[in-house]
Design a protein around this motif. Structure first.
Motif, PDB file in Angstrom:
ATOM      1  N   GLN A 142      44.324  47.909  33.352  1.00 57.50           N
ATOM      2  CA  GLN A 142      43.832  46.541  33.599  1.00 57.50           C
ATOM      3  C   GLN A 142      44.943  45.490  33.595  1.00 57.50           C
ATOM      4  O   GLN A 142      44.935  44.576  32.782  1.00 57.50           O
ATOM      5  CB  GLN A 142      42.777  46.167  32.549  1.00 57.50           C
ATOM      6  N   HIS A 202      43.977  44.359  42.599  1.00 56.59           N
ATOM      7  CA  HIS A 202      44.413  45.631  42.009  1.00 56.59           C
ATOM      8  C   HIS A 202      44.763  46.644  43.109  1.00 56.59           C
ATOM      9  O   HIS A 202      45.723  47.405  42.990  1.00 56.59           O
ATOM     10  CB  HIS A 202      43.340  46.214  41.079  1.00 56.59           C
ATOM     11  N   LEU A 219      41.555  51.175  35.456  1.00 50.60           N
ATOM     12  CA  LEU A 219      40.740  49.983  35.190  1.00 50.60           C
ATOM     13  C   LEU A 219      39.873  50.181  33.952  1.00 50.60           C
ATOM     14  O   LEU A 219      39.368  51.267  33.681  1.00 50.60           O
ATOM     15  CB  LEU A 219      39.882  49.634  36.413  1.00 50.60           C
TER      16      LEU A 219
END
Ligand code: OSB
Ligand code: MG
Length: 366
Positions: free
Chosen positions: A213, A223, A236
């Protein structure tokens, strides 16, 4: 199965050492426990919401309010975990509150039939390899001492919390001191933006298992872009609140690894859906943690025993967090925790200890 009543119990669990992340410092865990009472069995669920809405929008007082005001009143007359999941579905969000209630019902149902949670979920292992999440420290020497202690205890991988100003230097120091063979990863808890990509790319030199993250919760597209700029795999955590989010992230190329936290995704049934999806797409999983007591930990360890959980989790031993856990402590053996074998979550609170740490209780008759 018929539920006669539900207890909401708040406990205060002092942490052995402050735990600092990019979003704040925890010194005590304020935990909400849900106990479902049926004529056949009782079931327990631990709500992972924290005191303040800093990790996500949820916080423990709001979870208690959701439970007493909306979720418990919506319970069906003859609940099982699937029916409870469906009955709570109309209420938006509040997945940590939902997970606690669903888990307590699931635990009661499994205890009534004598089935362990691990077997219900489809576990393939009887013990799970464990990593440890190491908070941001005041200095590099302090960090190296902490990591040395955890490696001595047998932890199989180290996760360093990072933030701007505490990233390259601590990673470099740990690599220099403990060598290339230590399984090492980092967790930014959403502390960076895509503009930091050049700095994050410097982490590629340290052969990390993953970066967890790096960007904001709703930055899925960013991302995916970052993934093209780094060789370190992106994992994540905060971004994945459901199997649908996981599907979107996988399709976008936003991550190649997922940290599964049952509380964050609304329960163990949803966590199992993510497991099926990720396996089908070759996405690696590991089980995260939210500084749980033995009640939440027992269930997490059962989940971590599923075959798609191929990386060591943040399922650390009780003594990494607390001087005294409310259950028999989870202890590391050869870097692993045993998967509980008893019915349901397989552990029970120790009554005297539970009473000692209790700050309030609330009984709701159904
Ligand atoms: O981001 O994984 C995280 C703890 C609280 C909130 C968020 C996180 C964490 C951890 C510790 O990293 C995991 C654990 O040991 O329980
Ligand atoms: Mg995380």
């Amino acid at each position: 199965m018929k539920i006669t009543g539900i207890e909401l119990r708040r406990i205060g669990m002092p942490l052995l050492a402050p735990f600092r992340t990019s979003f704040g410092t925890e010194t005590e865990r304020d935990v909400l426990l849900v106990r479902v009472v049926t004529p056949e069995a009782e079931g327990w669920g631990e709500c992972v919401a924290m005191s303040q809405p800093l990790y996500s929008s949820e916080y423990v007082d709001a979870a208690a309010e959701m439970l007493r005001r909306f979720l418990i009143p919506a319970l069906p007359a003859h609940p099982d975990a699937y029916r409870v999941q469906r009955a709570m579905e109309p209420f938006k969000g509040h997945r940590m509150a939902k997970a606690a209630l669903e888990t307590a019902v699931l635990d009661a149902q499994l205890r009534a039939t004598g089935q362990p949670l691990a077997s219900f979920l489809g576990a393939a292992a009887d013990r799970v390899p464990c990593g440890v999440s190491v908070g941001i420290m005041n200095s590099i020497p302090e960090l190296l001492d902490a990591v040395a202690g955890y490696l001595d205890e047998g932890y199989i991988r180290i996760k360093l919390k990072i933030e701007p100003g505490w990233d390259l230097a601590p990673v470099r120091a740990v690599r220099e001191r403990f060598g290339e063979q230590v399984l090492l990863q980092v967790d930014a808890n959403a502390a960076y933006t895509l503009a930091d990509a050049p700095r994050l790319a410097k982490l590629d030199a340290f052969d990390l298992l993953l970066i967890e993250q790096p960007l904001a919760n709703d930055d899925l597209v960013q991302h995916a872009r970052l993934a093209t700029l780094l060789t370190t795999p992106i994992c994540l955590d905060e971004s994945i609140e459901s199997a649908e989010h996981a599907a979107a992230a996988i399709t976008l190329g936003a991550c190649s690894i997922i940290n599964v936290k049952p509380g964050r995704v609304g329960g163990y049934l949803e966590a199992r859906r993510i497991h099926e999806l990720a396996r089908a797409h070759g996405v690696a999983l590991w089980c995260g943690g939210m500084l749980e007591t033995g009640i939440g930990r027992a269930a997490n360890v059962a989940l971590a025993a599923l075959p798609g959980f191929t990386l060591p989790g943040d399922t650390s031993a009780s003594r990494r967090y607390f001087a005294t856990d409310i259950t028999a402590p989870f202890e590391l053996r050869d870097g692993h925790l045993d998967v509980p074998t008893g019915p349901g979550i397989g552990v029970d609170p120790i009554q005297d200890i539970l009473e000692e740490v209790t700050t309030s209780t609330e009984w709701i008759t159904l």
